[in-house]
Design a protein around this motif. Structure first.
Motif, PDB file in Angstrom:
ATOM      1  N   LEU A 201       0.791  -1.123   0.219  1.00  0.00           N
ATOM      2  CA  LEU A 201       0.005  -0.006  -0.068  1.00  0.00           C
ATOM      3  C   LEU A 201       0.615   1.382  -0.100  1.00  0.00           C
ATOM      4  CD1 LEU A 201      -2.802  -0.810   2.726  1.00  0.00           C
ATOM      5  CD2 LEU A 201      -2.911  -1.102   0.186  1.00  0.00           C
ATOM      6  N   PRO A 202       0.361   2.288  -0.649  1.00  0.00           N
ATOM      7  CA  PRO A 202       0.978   3.383  -0.504  1.00  0.00           C
ATOM      8  C   PRO A 202       1.089   4.141   0.948  1.00  0.00           C
ATOM      9  CG  PRO A 202      -1.095   3.836  -1.736  1.00  0.00           C
ATOM     10  CD  PRO A 202      -0.863   2.441  -1.323  1.00  0.00           C
ATOM     11  N   PRO A 203       2.047   5.069   1.314  1.00  0.00           N
ATOM     12  CA  PRO A 203       2.143   5.412   2.691  1.00  0.00           C
ATOM     13  C   PRO A 203       0.795   6.342   3.013  1.00  0.00           C
ATOM     14  CG  PRO A 203       3.952   6.174   1.367  1.00  0.00           C
ATOM     15  CD  PRO A 203       3.058   5.588   0.430  1.00  0.00           C
ATOM     16  N   ILE A 204       0.224   6.106   4.262  1.00  0.00           N
ATOM     17  CA  ILE A 204      -0.743   6.899   4.680  1.00  0.00           C
ATOM     18  C   ILE A 204      -0.420   8.577   4.567  1.00  0.00           C
ATOM     19  CG2 ILE A 204      -2.696   7.068   6.572  1.00  0.00           C
ATOM     20  CD1 ILE A 204      -1.869   4.144   7.218  1.00  0.00           C
ATOM     21  N   GLU A 205      -1.583   9.054   3.930  1.00  0.00           N
ATOM     22  CA  GLU A 205      -1.535  10.629   4.044  1.00  0.00           C
ATOM     23  C   GLU A 205      -2.699  11.171   4.761  1.00  0.00           C
ATOM     24  OE1 GLU A 205      -0.864  12.198   0.315  1.00  0.00           O
ATOM     25  OE2 GLU A 205       0.781  10.852  -0.255  1.00  0.00           O
ATOM     26  N   ASP A 206      -2.503  12.272   5.687  1.00  0.00           N
ATOM     27  CA  ASP A 206      -3.741  12.661   6.572  1.00  0.00           C
ATOM     28  C   ASP A 206      -4.861  12.993   5.652  1.00  0.00           C
ATOM     29  OD1 ASP A 206      -2.541  11.914   8.912  1.00  0.00           O
ATOM     30  OD2 ASP A 206      -1.823  14.044   9.136  1.00  0.00           O
ATOM     31  N   ASP A 207      -4.765  13.578   4.480  1.00  0.00           N
ATOM     32  CA  ASP A 207      -5.693  14.192   3.653  1.00  0.00           C
ATOM     33  C   ASP A 207      -6.130  13.041   2.746  1.00  0.00           C
ATOM     34  OD1 ASP A 207      -3.637  13.792   1.847  1.00  0.00           O
ATOM     35  OD2 ASP A 207      -3.794  15.693   0.863  1.00  0.00           O
ATOM     36  N   GLY A 208      -5.820  11.767   2.848  1.00  0.00           N
ATOM     37  CA  GLY A 208      -6.308  10.633   2.182  1.00  0.00           C
ATOM     38  C   GLY A 208      -7.084   9.852   2.979  1.00  0.00           C
ATOM     39  N   ILE A 209      -7.605  10.141   4.175  1.00  0.00           N
ATOM     40  CA  ILE A 209      -8.223   9.305   5.041  1.00  0.00           C
ATOM     41  C   ILE A 209      -9.737   9.965   5.247  1.00  0.00           C
ATOM     42  CG2 ILE A 209      -8.476   8.772   7.729  1.00  0.00           C
ATOM     43  CD1 ILE A 209      -5.553   8.904   7.940  1.00  0.00           C
ATOM     44  N   LEU A 210     -10.441   8.943   5.210  1.00  0.00           N
ATOM     45  CA  LEU A 210     -12.166   9.452   5.200  1.00  0.00           C
ATOM     46  C   LEU A 210     -12.630   8.636   6.084  1.00  0.00           C
ATOM     47  CD1 LEU A 210     -14.446  10.548   3.396  1.00  0.00           C
ATOM     48  CD2 LEU A 210     -14.739   8.233   2.384  1.00  0.00           C
ATOM     49  N   THR A 211     -13.307   9.367   7.098  1.00  0.00           N
ATOM     50  CA  THR A 211     -14.211   8.675   7.999  1.00  0.00           C
ATOM     51  C   THR A 211     -15.527   8.222   7.495  1.00  0.00           C
ATOM     52  OG1 THR A 211     -12.943   9.879  10.024  1.00  0.00           O
ATOM     53  CG2 THR A 211     -14.856   8.709  10.416  1.00  0.00           C
TER      54      THR A 211
ATOM     55  N   GLU B 267     -15.891   4.265  10.621  1.00  0.00           N
ATOM     56  CA  GLU B 267     -14.496   3.655  10.291  1.00  0.00           C
ATOM     57  C   GLU B 267     -13.751   4.565   9.421  1.00  0.00           C
ATOM     58  OE1 GLU B 267     -13.426  -0.744   8.173  1.00  0.00           O
ATOM     59  OE2 GLU B 267     -15.263  -0.120   8.247  1.00  0.00           O
ATOM     60  N   GLU B 268     -12.209   4.287   9.688  1.00  0.00           N
ATOM     61  CA  GLU B 268     -11.356   5.344   8.862  1.00  0.00           C
ATOM     62  C   GLU B 268     -10.919   4.453   7.734  1.00  0.00           C
ATOM     63  OE1 GLU B 268      -9.475   8.594  11.451  1.00  0.00           O
ATOM     64  OE2 GLU B 268      -8.469   6.939  11.844  1.00  0.00           O
ATOM     65  N   LEU B 269     -10.895   5.041   6.510  1.00  0.00           N
ATOM     66  CA  LEU B 269     -10.319   4.397   5.485  1.00  0.00           C
ATOM     67  C   LEU B 269      -9.337   5.220   4.805  1.00  0.00           C
ATOM     68  CD1 LEU B 269     -14.021   3.742   3.758  1.00  0.00           C
ATOM     69  CD2 LEU B 269     -12.815   2.003   5.119  1.00  0.00           C
ATOM     70  N   GLN B 270      -8.347   4.645   4.171  1.00  0.00           N
ATOM     71  CA  GLN B 270      -7.301   4.976   3.596  1.00  0.00           C
ATOM     72  C   GLN B 270      -7.513   5.101   1.824  1.00  0.00           C
ATOM     73  OE1 GLN B 270      -3.530   3.159   3.792  1.00  0.00           O
ATOM     74  NE2 GLN B 270      -2.595   4.415   2.236  1.00  0.00           N
TER      75      GLN B 270
ATOM     76  N   TYR C 155     -10.855   2.551  -1.287  1.00  0.00           N
ATOM     77  CA  TYR C 155     -10.340   2.606   0.023  1.00  0.00           C
ATOM     78  C   TYR C 155      -9.771   1.349   0.686  1.00  0.00           C
ATOM     79  CZ  TYR C 155     -11.845   7.636  -0.117  1.00  0.00           C
ATOM     80  OH  TYR C 155     -12.011   8.835  -0.329  1.00  0.00           O
ATOM     81  N   THR C 156      -9.012   1.357   1.526  1.00  0.00           N
ATOM     82  CA  THR C 156      -8.834   0.144   2.416  1.00  0.00           C
ATOM     83  C   THR C 156      -8.866   0.734   3.830  1.00  0.00           C
ATOM     84  OG1 THR C 156      -7.018  -1.410   3.071  1.00  0.00           O
ATOM     85  CG2 THR C 156      -6.161   0.889   2.614  1.00  0.00           C
ATOM     86  N   PRO C 157      -9.550  -0.383   4.687  1.00  0.00           N
ATOM     87  CA  PRO C 157      -9.831  -0.072   6.080  1.00  0.00           C
ATOM     88  C   PRO C 157      -8.466   0.367   6.796  1.00  0.00           C
ATOM     89  CG  PRO C 157     -11.437  -1.757   5.269  1.00  0.00           C
ATOM     90  CD  PRO C 157     -10.300  -1.425   4.250  1.00  0.00           C
ATOM     91  N   LEU C 158      -8.394   1.044   7.805  1.00  0.00           N
ATOM     92  CA  LEU C 158      -7.252   1.487   8.674  1.00  0.00           C
ATOM     93  C   LEU C 158      -7.117   0.365   9.626  1.00  0.00           C
ATOM     94  CD1 LEU C 158      -6.746   5.307   8.560  1.00  0.00           C
ATOM     95  CD2 LEU C 158      -5.574   3.533   7.329  1.00  0.00           C
TER      96      LEU C 158
END
Length: 196
Positions: free
Chosen positions: A114-124, A137-140, A155-158
């Protein structure tokens, strides 16, 4: 429900993985995270070997919104027929990230890094439950794509995706609902033991 046969002679702790099979014959390879003996069989806490993903479908009004704070009408895609229709497009866009999409049982999965997690790429994502409260649920974010002018996002679940299952008396693995009150205590014990 599963093609995995349990050898009654072996200790559940010695089993590393099992294969779940859905009613369509699709399989999902899972690690056995934890196992406990119950009165009516062995209960298992399972986690997919590959990385689970979810696909969101956007309401037409939200298709062009860039800011995820503004998004109100994204829906989790669960329709099997629609998933099969969009699968080739989703597979192609994920290949751009060196991820291989698989049509597996109970959830779509990807293989790769997976690519690195970026704060602006997280969706709740707010999930409706039977009770008055909403689960979230938080998703990347991984990738957007269009299929027949409809916008989809992958998305992938965190948080890890976990399944509760048990070996029945025939030695087969079957999923059980964690919503069942009786299963709540078993699930809590599996989770608590797993964290130790």
């Amino acid at each position: 429900m599963s093609s995995f046969q349990f050898n009654q002679e072996s200790d559940p702790e010695d089993i590393d993985s099992v294969t779940l099979t859905d009613e369509d014959g699709r399989t999902l390879e899972c690690y056995v995270e934890n196992a406990i003996e119950g009165d009516d069989g062995t209960y298992l806490l399972l986690m997919p070997v590959d990385i689970p993903i979810v696909v969101l479908v956007w309401d037409e009004e939200d298709q062009d919104v860039e800011d995820t704070e503004e998004i109100t009408n994204a829906v989790l895609l669960e329709d099997k027929i629609e998933i099969e229709e969009i699968f080739p497009d989703a597979k192609a866009v994920l290949a751009e990230l060196d991820l291989t999409l698989k049509l597996t049982a109970f959830t779509l999965t990807v293989v790769g890094e997976l690519p690195p997690i970026e704060d602006d790429g997280i969706l709740t994502l707010e999930l409706e439950t039977d009770g008055p409260a909403l689960d979230s649920e938080e998703l990347q974010f991984l990738k957007d794509f269009y299929h027949q002018d409809q916008k989809y996002s992958i998305y992938t679940p965190l948080s890890p995706l976990l399944f509760l299952a048990k070996y029945n008396l025939l030695g087969e693995v079957e999923l059980v609902s964690p919503e069942d009150e009786e299963m709540q205590a078993i699930l809590e014990e599996l989770l608590f033991d797993d964290m130790e």
